[in-house]
Design a protein around this motif. Structure first.
Motif, short mmCIF file in Angstrom:
data_model
loop_
_atom_site.label_atom_id
_atom_site.label_comp_id
_atom_site.label_asym_id
_atom_site.label_seq_id
_atom_site.Cartn_x
_atom_site.Cartn_y
_atom_site.Cartn_z
N ARG A 274 0.85 -1.19 0.00
CA ARG A 274 0.00 0.00 0.00
C ARG A 274 0.88 1.24 0.00
O ARG A 274 2.04 1.20 0.41
N ASP A 275 0.29 2.37 -0.43
CA ASP A 275 0.98 3.64 -0.29
C ASP A 275 1.01 4.02 1.19
O ASP A 275 -0.02 3.89 1.88
N PRO A 276 2.13 4.46 1.71
CA PRO A 276 2.19 4.82 3.14
C PRO A 276 1.36 6.07 3.44
O PRO A 276 1.36 7.03 2.67
N GLY A 277 0.65 6.02 4.52
CA GLY A 277 -0.08 7.19 4.99
C GLY A 277 -1.34 7.50 4.24
O GLY A 277 -1.95 8.55 4.46
N THR A 278 -1.78 6.61 3.33
CA THR A 278 -3.01 6.87 2.60
C THR A 278 -3.89 5.64 2.59
O THR A 278 -3.43 4.52 2.76
N ALA A 279 -5.17 5.84 2.39
CA ALA A 279 -6.10 4.72 2.26
C ALA A 279 -6.10 4.28 0.80
O ALA A 279 -7.01 4.54 0.04
N SER A 280 -5.01 3.62 0.39
CA SER A 280 -4.82 3.30 -1.01
C SER A 280 -5.59 2.06 -1.44
O SER A 280 -5.59 1.71 -2.60
N ASP A 281 -6.21 1.38 -0.51
CA ASP A 281 -6.97 0.18 -0.83
C ASP A 281 -8.42 0.38 -0.42
O ASP A 281 -8.77 1.32 0.30
N ALA A 282 -9.25 -0.55 -0.87
CA ALA A 282 -10.68 -0.45 -0.54
C ALA A 282 -10.91 -0.52 0.96
O ALA A 282 -11.84 0.08 1.48
N LEU A 283 -10.06 -1.29 1.68
CA LEU A 283 -10.21 -1.43 3.12
C LEU A 283 -9.24 -0.48 3.82
O LEU A 283 -8.03 -0.69 3.80
N PRO A 284 -9.73 0.59 4.42
CA PRO A 284 -8.83 1.50 5.14
C PRO A 284 -8.25 0.81 6.37
O PRO A 284 -8.86 -0.08 6.95
N VAL A 285 -7.06 1.21 6.75
CA VAL A 285 -6.34 0.60 7.86
C VAL A 285 -6.37 1.52 9.07
O VAL A 285 -6.06 2.71 8.95
N ARG A 286 -6.76 0.97 10.20
CA ARG A 286 -6.64 1.70 11.47
C ARG A 286 -5.31 1.29 12.09
O ARG A 286 -5.17 0.19 12.62
N ALA A 287 -4.33 2.17 11.98
CA ALA A 287 -2.97 1.83 12.42
C ALA A 287 -2.81 2.10 13.91
O ALA A 287 -3.12 3.19 14.39
N LEU A 288 -2.36 1.09 14.64
CA LEU A 288 -2.02 1.28 16.04
C LEU A 288 -0.69 2.03 16.13
O LEU A 288 0.19 1.84 15.29
N PRO A 289 -0.53 2.88 17.11
CA PRO A 289 0.71 3.67 17.20
C PRO A 289 1.92 2.79 17.49
O PRO A 289 1.83 1.80 18.22
N VAL A 290 3.05 3.15 16.89
CA VAL A 290 4.31 2.47 17.17
C VAL A 290 4.86 3.01 18.49
O VAL A 290 4.93 4.23 18.67
N PRO A 291 5.22 2.14 19.43
CA PRO A 291 5.71 2.63 20.73
C PRO A 291 7.01 3.41 20.59
O PRO A 291 7.70 3.35 19.57
N ALA A 292 7.35 4.14 21.65
CA ALA A 292 8.64 4.83 21.70
C ALA A 292 9.76 3.79 21.66
O ALA A 292 9.58 2.62 22.01
N ASP A 293 10.96 4.25 21.24
CA ASP A 293 12.08 3.33 21.07
C ASP A 293 12.39 2.55 22.34
O ASP A 293 12.67 1.34 22.29
N ALA A 294 12.36 3.23 23.49
CA ALA A 294 12.67 2.54 24.74
C ALA A 294 11.65 1.43 25.01
O ALA A 294 12.00 0.36 25.52
N ARG A 295 10.40 1.69 24.66
CA ARG A 295 9.36 0.67 24.86
C ARG A 295 9.56 -0.51 23.92
O ARG A 295 9.36 -1.67 24.30
N ILE A 296 9.98 -0.22 22.68
CA ILE A 296 10.25 -1.30 21.72
C ILE A 296 11.35 -2.21 22.25
O ILE A 296 11.24 -3.44 22.22
N ARG A 297 12.42 -1.59 22.77
CA ARG A 297 13.53 -2.41 23.30
C ARG A 297 13.07 -3.22 24.51
O ARG A 297 13.47 -4.38 24.67
N GLU A 298 12.23 -2.64 25.34
CA GLU A 298 11.71 -3.37 26.50
C GLU A 298 10.88 -4.59 26.07
O GLU A 298 11.01 -5.68 26.62
N ILE A 299 10.02 -4.38 25.07
CA ILE A 299 9.19 -5.49 24.57
C ILE A 299 10.07 -6.59 23.99
O ILE A 299 9.85 -7.78 24.24
N ALA A 300 11.07 -6.20 23.20
CA ALA A 300 11.96 -7.19 22.59
C ALA A 300 12.73 -7.97 23.65
O ALA A 300 12.88 -9.20 23.55
N GLN A 301 13.21 -7.27 24.68
CA GLN A 301 13.95 -7.95 25.74
C GLN A 301 13.04 -8.87 26.54
O GLN A 301 13.45 -9.97 26.95
#
Length: 555
Positions: free
Chosen positions: A313-340
Motif C-alpha cells: 500500500r501507499d504509506p499514509g493513505t487509504a490506497s486500498d478499498a479497506l482502510p487501515v486503522r494503524a495502532l501507534p508504534v511505541p517509543a524506542d525505549a518501549r520497543i527495546r523493553e518489549i523485545a527484551q
C-alpha cells in the motif's frame, strides 16, 4: 580511503564523469559483485544487477540493504534512478540493491556483531518496519526517514470456516485458538504481534502476567517462514498473523484456494518500510546527498506504482478499498523493553518441583480435601500450562524420607514430552501426583532440601533455559537435625552463581506457612513467595511466576 563500493578512482576529472552518459547496459550479477569490490556477500542474499552507463567509469555506488519482500521493487526503481543522471560530489550516482534480513542489519548497526564474510554495513537501509531501528541503542541509531511502502498485519484463518476478525482470540492465551506467527526475534511481523499485545493489554495490574502467558503460548506457534502457515493442514485450524503483502503474494502464486485475510477491528500494526540512513553515511556529505536523491526517487509516482504492483500500500493513505486503522508504534525505549521481554520469556523453562509430604500436609483445607491434595491439584493445573519442551522434575520431602536424607527424587528432571519407558515424563509426574500420601508424624526438612535441590540445579544448569526451584509447603522448617535459617542463608549465598542464576519460588498452602522465613530464603535467589489457599489460585500464581522471568535474576 576508497569506499568498498566505489570500484576504484577515475583518472577522468570528476566534473566530467556524470555528464558523459550514453545508453546503458545491464551487468550480470557476477559483474555487479566485482564492481562492489571485495566485500563478501551473505550467501543467502539476493543481489540485484546494477545498470552500467558508458562514460561513467567511477560512479558513487550506494549499497542499499532492503527487506526481502520489498527488495525486487526497490531494485527496479534503482535501475531507473541509475540512468537518470544524478550526481553527488561531481560523480554519477548509482544504487546497488541487495535483499538483507532486517534482524541481521539491526544487529550489525547495534554493535552486537562485526562486519564479516556474511555481513556489511549498508549506505542505505530499508527495513520492513520502524521497529528495527527502534531496537538500536541511541548512540548508534541511524536516521529514520519517512515510510516508503506499507503493509498492515492481518489475520488469516486457515482450515476453519469462520474468519477471525479480532485480536481477542489471538491474545487470549487460553489454548482454544492455535496461533501461528513469524518469530519475533527475526521478523517485524512477529514483533508487531507483541506490540499489539502490549497496546491492547494496557497498563493493568495483571498486564505483565497476561503478556507472559501469551508469550509462552506464542512461542509454540512461531514459524521460520510465515508462508508455510498459509496452507491449511487437515484437522489443524489456525489463525496466522502475516503481512498483507505476503498473503497477496501467496494467493497470486499458490494453486491452493486463496487465503482470506482480515484487518482486526481493534486496529493493527503497519509495517512502514522506513528509509533509514546509518550514521556513517550521514558523516560523508557526498553519500548523504546521494542517499537523499535515492529517497526522492523512491517517493515518485512511478515508484509507488511499482510497490503497489508487488502488493504493498501507499504509506499514509487509504490506497486500498479497506482502510487501515494503524495502532501507534511505541517509543524506542518501549520497543527495546518489549523485545527484551520476549527474548527472556521465549526461553524454555527448567523447573524442579519440591513437594512437602510432612504429616501436617494431611490437614484439611477449606472446600474439602487435604493440603497435599490441594497441592496435587495445583500441580496438575500448573502442569497443564507447560509445553512439552519444558524440563521438569519432582522431589518429595519430609524428614528422613530416604534413609538419613529428608528428600526423595520421584521423577528425574527432563523434557515433559520425553518418553521414559512406556510413558512420557508428563504422565510419570501425573501418576506421582495421584499417588501422593503424607508421612504421618513426619516433620518438614525444608532448609536442607532446598539447599540440596538448589545445588543440583546449579550443577545441571541449562544456559538456554530459565532455571527455577519451585517449593510447595504448608509451614516452616521443623527439622532439628537440619541447618538453621541463618546457616541456610549463608550456604545459599555461597552456592549462588551469577552466571547460573536459579530462582527459588515458594508456594505456601494453608494458614501456617512461615512466609517471613521463606521470603528471606527466596530473596537470596531473586525469587518470591505466593499463597495458594485454594487450588483455584494456581492459574494466577503460575502466570505471575512466569512473568518474573522478565526480570530474573534481579527481581
Amino acid at each position: 580511503m576508497t569506499h568498498p563500493t566505489d570500484g576504484g578512482r577515475s583518472t577522468r576529472p570528476p566534473s566530467a564523469v556524470g555528464r558523459r552518459r550514453r545508453r546503458g547496459r545491464r551487468f550480470p550479477v557476477a559483474a555487479t559483485v566485482a564492481a562492489l569490490g571485495s566485500a563478501a556477500l551473505c550467501a543467502t542474499a539476493t543481489v540485484y544487477a546494477v545498470e552500467a552507463v558508458r562514460g561513467c567509469d567511477a560512479p558513487l555506488v550506494l549499497d542499499v540493504a532492503v527487506a526481502p519482500r520489498l527488495a525486487p521493487a526497490v531494485a527496479a526503481v534503482a535501475g531507473r534512478f541509475g540512468r537518470a543522471g544524478h550526481e553527488a560530489g561531481g560523480r554519477c550516482v548509482r544504487a546497488a540493491v541487495r535483499a538483507a534480513d532486517p534482524a541481521d542489519v539491526a544487529t550489525l548497526l547495534s554493535g552486537r556483531a562485526l562486519p564479516g564474510p556474511g555481513t556489511r554495513r549498508p549506505d542505505v537501509w530499508i527495513p520492513d518496519s520502524s521497529l528495527w531501528p527502534g531496537r538500536i541503542p541511541a548512540g548508534r541509531r541511524p536516521a529514520v526517514g519517512g515510510p516508503v511502502a506499507a503493509t498492515p498485519l492481518v489475520l488469516v484463518t486457515v482450515g476453519a470456516s469462520a474468519p477471525v476478525t479480532s485480536w481477542r482470540p489471538v491474545l487470549a492465551a487460553d489454548g482454544r485458538t492455535r496461533v501461528r506467527l513469524p518469530d519475533p526475534e527475526r521478523d517485524a511481523a512477529g514483533m508487531g504481534v507483541l506490540v499489539v499485545a502490549r497496546t491492547l493489554l494496557g497498563g493493568s495490574r495483571d498486564a505483565g502476567a497476561s503478556f507472559a502467558a501469551l508469550a509462552r503460548t506464542l512461542r509454540q506457534g512461531t514459524l521460520g517462514d510465515v508462508r508455510a502457515g498459509l496452507t491449511a493442514a487437515p484437522g489443524r485450524p489456525a489463525v496466522v498473523v502475516a503481512p498483507e503483502q505476503t498473503v497477496r503474494e501467496h494467493n497470486r502464486r499458490s494453486p491452493a484456494p486463496a487465503a482470506t485475510a482480515a484487518l482486526p477491528r481493534e486496529g493493527t500494526v503497519v509495517l512502514d518500510h522506513p528509509f533509514t540512513v546509518p550514521r556513517e553515511t550521514e558523516a560523508s556529505p557526498d553519500r548523504a546527498r546521494a542517499a537523499r536523491l535515492l529517497e526522492r526517487a523512491l517517493r515518485e509516482r512511478s515508484a509507488r506504482a511499482a510497490f503497489r504492483r508487488e502488493g504493498f500500500r501507499d504509506p499514509g493513505t487509504a490506497s486500498d478499498a479497506l482502510p487501515v486503522r494503524a495502532l501507534p508504534v511505541p517509543a524506542d525505549a518501549r520497543i527495546r523493553e518489549i523485545a527484551q521481554s520476549w527474548s527472556r520469556l521465549a526461553l524454555g523453562s527448567r523447573m524442579l518441583s519440591l513437594i512437602d509430604v510432612s504429616g501436617s500436609m494431611g490437614a484439611a483445607v477449606p472446600g474439602g480435601g487435604t493440603r497435599l491434595q490441594a497441592v496435587a491439584e495445583v500441580s496438575r493445573e500448573g502442569l497443564a500450562l507447560q509445553p512439552d519442551d519444558t524440563e521438569l522434575g519432582q522431589w518429595l520431602f519430609a524428614t528422613r524420607l530416604d534413609g538419613s536424607r529428608d528428600w526423595r527424587e520421584t521423577v528425574p528432571i527432563g523434557p515433559l514430552g520425553e518418553r521414559a519407558g512406556s510413558a512420557t515424563r508428563r504422565q510419570l509426574i501425573l501418576s506421582s501426583l495421584a499417588a501422593l500420601r503424607h508421612e504421618r508424624g513426619g516433620g518438614t526438612g525444608l532448609y536442607d532440601t532446598i539447599l540440596a535441590a538448589y545445588r543440583h540445579l546449579i550443577r545441571t544448569y541449562r544456559t538456554d533455559m530459565v532455571n527455577t526451584l519451585l517449593v510447595f509447603t504448608d509451614g516452616g522448617n521443623d527439622d532439628p537435625g537440619g541447618p538453621s535459617l541463618d546457616r541456610t542463608l549463608r550456604l545459599l549465598r555461597a552456592a549462588r552463581d551469577p552466571v547460573r542464576p536459579v530462582q527459588v519460588v515458594a508456594i505456601g498452602v494453608g494458614p501456617g506457612v512461615d512466609t517471613a522465613a521463606l521470603r528471606r530464603v527466596t530473596g537470596v535467589t531473586g525469587g518470591g513467595v505466593y499463597a495458594a489457599r485454594h487450588a483455584a489460585d494456581i492459574r494466577q500464581i503460575f502466570r505471575t511466576v512466569t512473568a518474573r522471568r522478565v526480570c530474573a535474576p534481579g527481581c
